[in-house]
Write a protein that holds these residues in place. Structure first.
Motif, PDB file in Angstrom:
ATOM      1  N   GLY A   1      -6.748   2.163   3.111  1.00  0.00           N
ATOM      2  CA  GLY A   1      -5.728   2.201   4.157  1.00  0.00           C
ATOM      3  C   GLY A   1      -6.256   2.465   5.546  1.00  0.00           C
ATOM      4  O   GLY A   1      -5.481   2.522   6.506  1.00  0.00           O
TER       5      GLY A   1
ATOM      6  N   SER B   1       4.992  -3.165   9.055  1.00  0.00           N
ATOM      7  CA  SER B   1       5.271  -2.416   7.822  1.00  0.00           C
ATOM      8  C   SER B   1       6.777  -2.323   7.587  1.00  0.00           C
ATOM      9  O   SER B   1       7.564  -2.252   8.537  1.00  0.00           O
ATOM     10  CB  SER B   1       4.659  -1.007   7.884  1.00  0.00           C
ATOM     11  OG  SER B   1       5.179  -0.283   8.987  1.00  0.00           O
TER      12      SER B   1
ATOM     13  N   TYR C   1       3.426  -4.532   3.728  1.00  0.00           N
ATOM     14  CA  TYR C   1       2.789  -4.895   4.988  1.00  0.00           C
ATOM     15  C   TYR C   1       2.718  -6.412   5.092  1.00  0.00           C
ATOM     16  O   TYR C   1       2.301  -7.079   4.150  1.00  0.00           O
ATOM     17  CB  TYR C   1       1.380  -4.306   5.082  1.00  0.00           C
ATOM     18  CG  TYR C   1       1.374  -2.808   5.192  1.00  0.00           C
ATOM     19  CD1 TYR C   1       1.393  -2.179   6.442  1.00  0.00           C
ATOM     20  CD2 TYR C   1       1.366  -2.007   4.054  1.00  0.00           C
ATOM     21  CE1 TYR C   1       1.392  -0.796   6.543  1.00  0.00           C
ATOM     22  CE2 TYR C   1       1.365  -0.623   4.150  1.00  0.00           C
ATOM     23  CZ  TYR C   1       1.377  -0.025   5.395  1.00  0.00           C
ATOM     24  OH  TYR C   1       1.386   1.339   5.505  1.00  0.00           O
TER      25      TYR C   1
ATOM     26  N   GLN D   1      -4.962   4.841  10.425  1.00  0.00           N
ATOM     27  CA  GLN D   1      -4.781   5.087   9.004  1.00  0.00           C
ATOM     28  C   GLN D   1      -3.356   4.719   8.587  1.00  0.00           C
ATOM     29  O   GLN D   1      -2.388   5.099   9.248  1.00  0.00           O
ATOM     30  CB  GLN D   1      -5.032   6.564   8.665  1.00  0.00           C
ATOM     31  CG  GLN D   1      -4.870   6.912   7.196  1.00  0.00           C
ATOM     32  CD  GLN D   1      -5.929   6.262   6.326  1.00  0.00           C
ATOM     33  OE1 GLN D   1      -7.118   6.326   6.643  1.00  0.00           O
ATOM     34  NE2 GLN D   1      -5.517   5.627   5.224  1.00  0.00           N
ATOM     35  N   MET D   2      -3.245   3.942   7.505  1.00  0.00           N
ATOM     36  CA  MET D   2      -1.938   3.671   6.905  1.00  0.00           C
ATOM     37  C   MET D   2      -1.631   4.776   5.908  1.00  0.00           C
ATOM     38  O   MET D   2      -2.534   5.330   5.284  1.00  0.00           O
ATOM     39  CB  MET D   2      -1.953   2.314   6.184  1.00  0.00           C
ATOM     40  CG  MET D   2      -2.272   1.140   7.080  1.00  0.00           C
ATOM     41  SD  MET D   2      -2.137  -0.466   6.219  1.00  0.00           S
ATOM     42  CE  MET D   2      -3.358  -0.267   4.924  1.00  0.00           C
TER      43      MET D   2
ATOM     44  N   TYR E   1       0.854  -1.187   0.000  1.00  0.00           N
ATOM     45  CA  TYR E   1       0.000   0.000   0.000  1.00  0.00           C
ATOM     46  C   TYR E   1       0.889   1.235   0.000  1.00  0.00           C
ATOM     47  O   TYR E   1       1.719   1.405   0.898  1.00  0.00           O
ATOM     48  CB  TYR E   1      -0.917   0.001   1.236  1.00  0.00           C
ATOM     49  CG  TYR E   1      -1.830   1.195   1.320  1.00  0.00           C
ATOM     50  CD1 TYR E   1      -2.972   1.279   0.523  1.00  0.00           C
ATOM     51  CD2 TYR E   1      -1.550   2.245   2.189  1.00  0.00           C
ATOM     52  CE1 TYR E   1      -3.808   2.379   0.594  1.00  0.00           C
ATOM     53  CE2 TYR E   1      -2.379   3.349   2.267  1.00  0.00           C
ATOM     54  CZ  TYR E   1      -3.508   3.419   1.463  1.00  0.00           C
ATOM     55  OH  TYR E   1      -4.330   4.512   1.526  1.00  0.00           O
ATOM     56  N   LYS E   2       0.765   2.067  -1.039  1.00  0.00           N
ATOM     57  CA  LYS E   2       1.567   3.288  -1.195  1.00  0.00           C
ATOM     58  C   LYS E   2       3.058   2.994  -1.065  1.00  0.00           C
ATOM     59  O   LYS E   2       3.781   3.668  -0.316  1.00  0.00           O
ATOM     60  CB  LYS E   2       1.125   4.349  -0.187  1.00  0.00           C
ATOM     61  CG  LYS E   2      -0.272   4.894  -0.476  1.00  0.00           C
ATOM     62  CD  LYS E   2      -0.589   6.128   0.348  1.00  0.00           C
ATOM     63  CE  LYS E   2      -1.928   6.711  -0.076  1.00  0.00           C
ATOM     64  NZ  LYS E   2      -2.276   7.940   0.666  1.00  0.00           N
TER      65      LYS E   2
END
Length: 213
Positions: free
Chosen positions: A162, A127, A104, A195-196, A99-100
């Motif tokens: 996220g 992460s 993870y 929030q991720m 993610y971005k």
């Protein structure tokens, strides 16, 4: 001038080889994990544990994968949302996703804590950056039988945007006349949102405590 080109070329070659070695190491490690697409929730983690008997004894499911040792940094780090700070030296790989540009990895492990011989099952999300360096961790589920009086666990969901929602849950196994609770009652202890982001850290957005335990 041409003599200065050779060191530059050598640096590029070395840098390229290092990046390739890092990429290969991460790729080889991820073979032990299951790649998933978001959203992902606690409904999908039931394959990793099971309850047995009327006494609700908790076991980790048979896992053909070999356990992996925590790195020194991972082991020393206290994950966000963790309630019980016990940790095994090893964990089992579960799932992974990106993610971005952050990697993870979901991992599972089981320990025995202050509640006698009752086991505590953990589902933790870590992460990592592009080089595989550990960044942050959050405990999404701590599942246990609390002294035969109640079952504690967390229902969680990792959204495609996220956002992570975690509901800390309790189911009574005996009557609690003080709080007017009956055996079998299920209620929410707390609701939390994280929030991720592109930094790889888990940022708390909101927390609502409904009942203290």
């Amino acid at each position: 001038m041409k003599y200065l080109i050779y060191p530059i070329i050598i640096c590029f070659i070395v840098f390229g080889n290092v990046n390739k070695a890092i990429a290969d190491t991460i790729k080889n490690e991820l073979k032990h994990y299951k790649k998933i697409d978001l959203p992902y929730s606690s409904n999908e983690t039931t394959e990793y544990y099971y309850w047995k008997g009327d006494d609700y004894v908790l076991y980790i499911s048979p896992n053909p994968k070999i356990p992996i040792r925590f790195s020194a940094k991972e082991y020393a780090y206290t994950p966000k949302l963790v309630r019980f700070s016990y940790k095994n030296s090893f964990y089992y790989p579960a799932i992974y996703f990106n993610y971005k540009n952050i990697l993870y990895k979901g991992i599972i492990y089981m320990v025995y804590g202050t509640y006698g011989d009752d086991a505590i099952f953990f589902f933790q999300l870590n992460s990592y950056d592009k080089q595989g360096n550990f960044i942050d961790a959050i405990t999404l589920d701590e599942r246990l039988n609390a002294e035969g009086e109640a079952l504690w666990w967390s229902d969680f969901k990792i959204q495609a945007d996220g956002r992570i929602t975690v509901n800390k849950m309790e189911q009574m196994l005996i009557d609690d006349n003080g709080d007017n609770l009956k055996a079998g009652d299920i209620h929410v202890l707390a609701k939390i949102e994280y929030q991720m982001g592109s930094s790889g850290t888990f940022k708390k957005i909101k927390e609502t405590v409904i009942r203290q335990r």
